[in-house]
Design a protein around this motif. Structure first.
Motif, mmCIF file in Angstrom:
data_model
loop_
_atom_site.group_PDB
_atom_site.id
_atom_site.type_symbol
_atom_site.label_atom_id
_atom_site.label_comp_id
_atom_site.label_asym_id
_atom_site.label_seq_id
_atom_site.Cartn_x
_atom_site.Cartn_y
_atom_site.Cartn_z
ATOM 1 N N SER A 231 -12.375 1.000 5.753
ATOM 2 C CA SER A 231 -12.699 1.044 4.564
ATOM 3 C C SER A 231 -11.461 1.337 3.709
ATOM 4 O O SER A 231 -11.475 1.161 2.539
ATOM 5 C CB SER A 231 -14.093 1.676 4.409
ATOM 6 N N TYR A 232 -10.677 2.127 4.281
ATOM 7 C CA TYR A 232 -9.543 2.822 3.548
ATOM 8 C C TYR A 232 -8.573 1.649 3.026
ATOM 9 O O TYR A 232 -8.111 1.880 1.791
ATOM 10 C CB TYR A 232 -8.724 3.634 4.400
ATOM 11 N N PHE A 233 -8.507 0.591 3.719
ATOM 12 C CA PHE A 233 -7.773 -0.649 3.242
ATOM 13 C C PHE A 233 -8.391 -1.217 1.893
ATOM 14 O O PHE A 233 -7.880 -1.712 1.061
ATOM 15 C CB PHE A 233 -7.591 -1.578 4.279
ATOM 16 N N THR A 234 -9.778 -1.215 1.986
ATOM 17 C CA THR A 234 -10.551 -1.943 0.992
ATOM 18 C C THR A 234 -10.260 -0.975 -0.524
ATOM 19 O O THR A 234 -10.099 -1.600 -1.515
ATOM 20 C CB THR A 234 -11.871 -1.992 1.221
ATOM 21 N N ASN A 235 -10.333 0.386 -0.377
ATOM 22 C CA ASN A 235 -10.279 1.099 -1.497
ATOM 23 C C ASN A 235 -8.754 1.309 -2.059
ATOM 24 O O ASN A 235 -8.792 1.617 -3.062
ATOM 25 C CB ASN A 235 -10.957 2.627 -1.126
ATOM 26 N N PHE A 236 -7.978 1.276 -0.943
ATOM 27 C CA PHE A 236 -6.598 1.520 -1.433
ATOM 28 C C PHE A 236 -5.809 0.465 -0.677
ATOM 29 O O PHE A 236 -5.114 0.461 0.265
ATOM 30 C CB PHE A 236 -5.992 2.774 -0.668
ATOM 31 N N SER A 237 -5.621 -0.772 -1.672
ATOM 32 C CA SER A 237 -4.966 -1.765 -1.207
ATOM 33 C C SER A 237 -3.461 -1.626 -0.680
ATOM 34 O O SER A 237 -3.039 -2.641 -0.181
ATOM 35 C CB SER A 237 -5.098 -2.906 -2.264
ATOM 36 N N TRP A 238 -2.895 -0.656 -1.234
ATOM 37 C CA TRP A 238 -1.392 -0.515 -1.177
ATOM 38 C C TRP A 238 -1.239 0.146 0.459
ATOM 39 O O TRP A 238 -0.127 0.417 0.795
ATOM 40 C CB TRP A 238 -0.892 0.286 -2.251
ATOM 41 N N LEU A 239 -2.248 0.636 0.880
ATOM 42 C CA LEU A 239 -2.059 1.543 2.332
ATOM 43 C C LEU A 239 -1.764 0.396 3.457
ATOM 44 O O LEU A 239 -2.286 -0.721 3.566
ATOM 45 C CB LEU A 239 -3.627 2.028 2.655
ATOM 46 N N GLU A 240 -0.854 1.018 4.104
ATOM 47 C CA GLU A 240 -0.570 0.393 5.503
ATOM 48 C C GLU A 240 -0.675 1.293 6.796
ATOM 49 O O GLU A 240 -0.837 2.523 6.524
ATOM 50 C CB GLU A 240 1.131 -0.117 5.300
ATOM 51 N N TYR A 241 -0.921 0.623 7.868
ATOM 52 C CA TYR A 241 -0.932 1.349 9.135
ATOM 53 C C TYR A 241 -0.035 0.953 10.116
ATOM 54 O O TYR A 241 0.114 -0.136 10.151
ATOM 55 C CB TYR A 241 -2.545 1.220 9.436
ATOM 56 N N SER A 242 0.634 1.844 10.737
ATOM 57 C CA SER A 242 1.266 1.388 11.966
ATOM 58 C C SER A 242 0.733 1.739 13.319
ATOM 59 O O SER A 242 0.100 2.632 13.579
ATOM 60 C CB SER A 242 2.634 2.581 11.975
ATOM 61 N N LEU A 243 0.944 0.643 14.169
ATOM 62 C CA LEU A 243 0.212 0.351 15.345
ATOM 63 C C LEU A 243 1.022 1.147 16.353
ATOM 64 O O LEU A 243 0.478 1.192 17.495
ATOM 65 C CB LEU A 243 0.118 -0.854 15.914
ATOM 66 N N VAL A 244 2.268 1.579 15.978
ATOM 67 C CA VAL A 244 3.186 2.294 17.003
ATOM 68 C C VAL A 244 2.934 3.855 16.795
ATOM 69 O O VAL A 244 3.078 4.542 17.778
ATOM 70 C CB VAL A 244 4.753 2.015 16.681
ATOM 71 N N LYS A 245 3.024 4.342 15.414
ATOM 72 C CA LYS A 245 2.911 5.743 15.374
ATOM 73 C C LYS A 245 1.414 5.977 14.909
ATOM 74 O O LYS A 245 1.208 7.541 14.888
ATOM 75 C CB LYS A 245 3.923 6.308 14.134
#
Length: 507
Positions: A141-155
């Motif tokens: 849900s973070y991605f829905t509320n903050f569309s600029w947010l990215e997530y790294s699958l490595v770190k």
């Protein structure tokens, strides 16, 4: 002892505190073109929902923890999807693995920004995200509320895409590189109400570093706001207005030329009540057309009004060349005859008129006025040079002349040094014919002298014209007598009635 309510229990969700700062662009405030990557093979085609993804409150320590997340399997499952999406590009999509924008060469930075903007934020979807050392994890849900947010699958850290693209090299202050280089991992601070780490990163001021990056993101994404596009639009509008202004000028000149009206006025100053036919006609056109009114006269640039005398002469020359071109195309490869006569105009300048007579492709005889030339004198050699110059300018060969017609003056029909002889020297097939109109005039003059009745008629007609034309009262009396005579003849049936018939003309 009860635990204090710091992100647990009934704490309001992030959406209660999230109020995005409006972006001054044509795009919406959210970051579009987000392409979510499904990591779990079982959930590949599924859409996230409230039941499948727990809310922000799931960071509570009371919730069960899934301790069987395998980082290697997560990274391996993304590689196939990334290979199909990125293809042969050298830019890494995972924010934990990619190179910083400010580390790239200057000629590659713009290309990298456009690539990441076209791909959108890296927001992989997982059934269960890995936990950090405090047993907390990111929520979808973070991605829905903050569309600029990215997530790294490595770190397994969070990043900000606009700040990554448009933030300069970190200045060394604490927290300046959290969402760009190191990544954010303290999920406990996400659900901290007004002190939410994401809201703090965005800032309350529209001029914060994050909001500045978001505006830059939308400006680059919206190509119509680029300086080159703005220049192209301004240039296109300027060119369109200039063409509209020039079209009005050309149409006005064509109409006045066709009606044989004078262009210039006695007083063309802005305060004049009558600026001449040309400017007054443009005013009339602007009065009935709003688009024309916006680009002509006072609304036109001072250096591009297209109303000066030089512009008028240039347009007239272009129109004359176009008419001459049509005449030349009509002549084609046919042979032709020339007819020449000279006269003095009102400004006491000698002018020579040149007429071409030919047979067109349909077999009809045509006469076309080709040009009028100013000559310094009426010597035969001067007239001959002027005629040859006009023919050469219009791609007509002197050797194609098959006839020439002039009046009976010595400089025109002289056997040795006349224009006729000079043209025959250039083209022996250009036979001379005395102009029939001049022959008719000479025949009438000679006949009127030999026949007394005819001579008396022209003599009295000349006397009447001089008397009537000298006085307006005499002219009105003659017109009244003529009207009475016409009415009497109509009553007696000697004249036919009809539209345009029996009109009283002038002497």
């Amino acid at each position: 002892m009860k635990r204090k309510n710091q992100g647990f229990g009934k704490t309001p969700s992030i959406s209660c505190w999230y109020k995005p700062v409006p972006v001054a662009s044509n795009s919406s405030s959210s970051i579009p073109a987000v392409q979510n990557i499904v990591v779990s093979s079982e959930e590949e085609n599924a859409n996230p929902s409230e039941e499948e993804h727990p809310s922000v409150d799931d960071n509570s320590t009371d919730n069960p923890i899934d301790m069987q997340t395998d980082d290697q399997n997560i990274v391996a499952s993304v590689e196939v999807s990334e290979q199909a999406r990125v293809g042969s590009t050298t830019y890494e999509r995972d924010p934990g693995k990619r190179q910083q924008i400010w580390e790239l060469p200057l000629d590659k930075q713009e290309e990298a920004r456009r690539f990441y903007i076209s791909e959108g934020p890296f927001q992989p979807y997982m059934a269960n995200y890995p936990h950090n050392e405090h047993r907390r994890r990111v929520q979808y849900s973070y991605f829905t509320n903050f569309s600029w947010l990215e997530y790294s699958l490595v770190k397994h850290h969070a990043y900000c895409l606009p700040c990554f693209l448009f933030t300069r090299k970190p200045n060394g202050r604490c927290g300046s590189d959290t969402f760009t280089i190191d990544g954010f991992l303290n999920w406990k601070k996400v659900n901290a109400g007004k002190n939410c780490a994401f809201l703090t990163h965005m800032g309350k001021d529209s001029n914060s570093a994050h909001n500045f990056s978001v505006r830059s993101f939308h400006s680059l994404k919206n190509s119509m706001t680029h300086i080159d596009k703005a220049i192209v639009q301004a240039s296109a509008k300027m060119i369109g207005n200039a063409r509209q202004r020039l079209k009005v000028t050309i149409d006005s000149i064509r109409w006045l030329t066709f009606q044989a009206c004078a262009f210039r006025g006695h007083d063309e100053s802005p305060g004049s009540i009558n600026q001449g036919n040309f400017l007054e006609l443009i005013k009339l056109l602007a009065l009935y057309n709003k688009e024309v009114n916006e680009v002509v006269l006072q609304n036109a640039p001072r250096n591009a009004k297209y109303t000066s005398g030089e512009v008028q002469q240039e347009i007239l020359q272009l129109l004359s060349r176009r008419v001459q071109k049509n005449i030349i195309e009509e002549i084609g490869t046919s042979k032709f005859c020339i007819m020449v006569d000279e006269a003095r105009n009102e400004s006491k300048k000698e002018q020579m008129a040149l007429v071409i007579r030919f047979v067109n492709k349909e077999g009809f005889i045509k006469e076309r006025f080709l040009d009028v030339i100013h000559v310094k004198d009426i010597v035969a050699s001067t007239l001959k040079d002027a005629i040859c110059a006009v023919l050469v300018d219009n791609n007509l060969n002197v050797q194609d002349i098959r006839g020439q017609g002039y009046d009976g003056a010595s400089n025109m029909r002289g056997e040795w040094n006349g224009l006729k002889a000079l043209i025959l020297n250039e083209c022996p097939y250009a036979y001379y014919v005395h102009c029939m109109a001049h022959q008719l005039q000479l025949a009438l003059v000679a006949a009127s002298r030999e026949v007394p009745d005819v001579h008396n008629f022209f003599q009295h007609a000349n006397f009447i014209i001089n008397v009537v034309s000298a006085s307006s009262k005499h002219n009105d009396e003659l017109l009244a007598k003529q009207a009475i005579e016409i009415a009497r003849e109509i009553e007696l049936g000697e004249l036919d009635r009809g539209k345009g018939a029996n009109q009283i003309g002038s002497l």
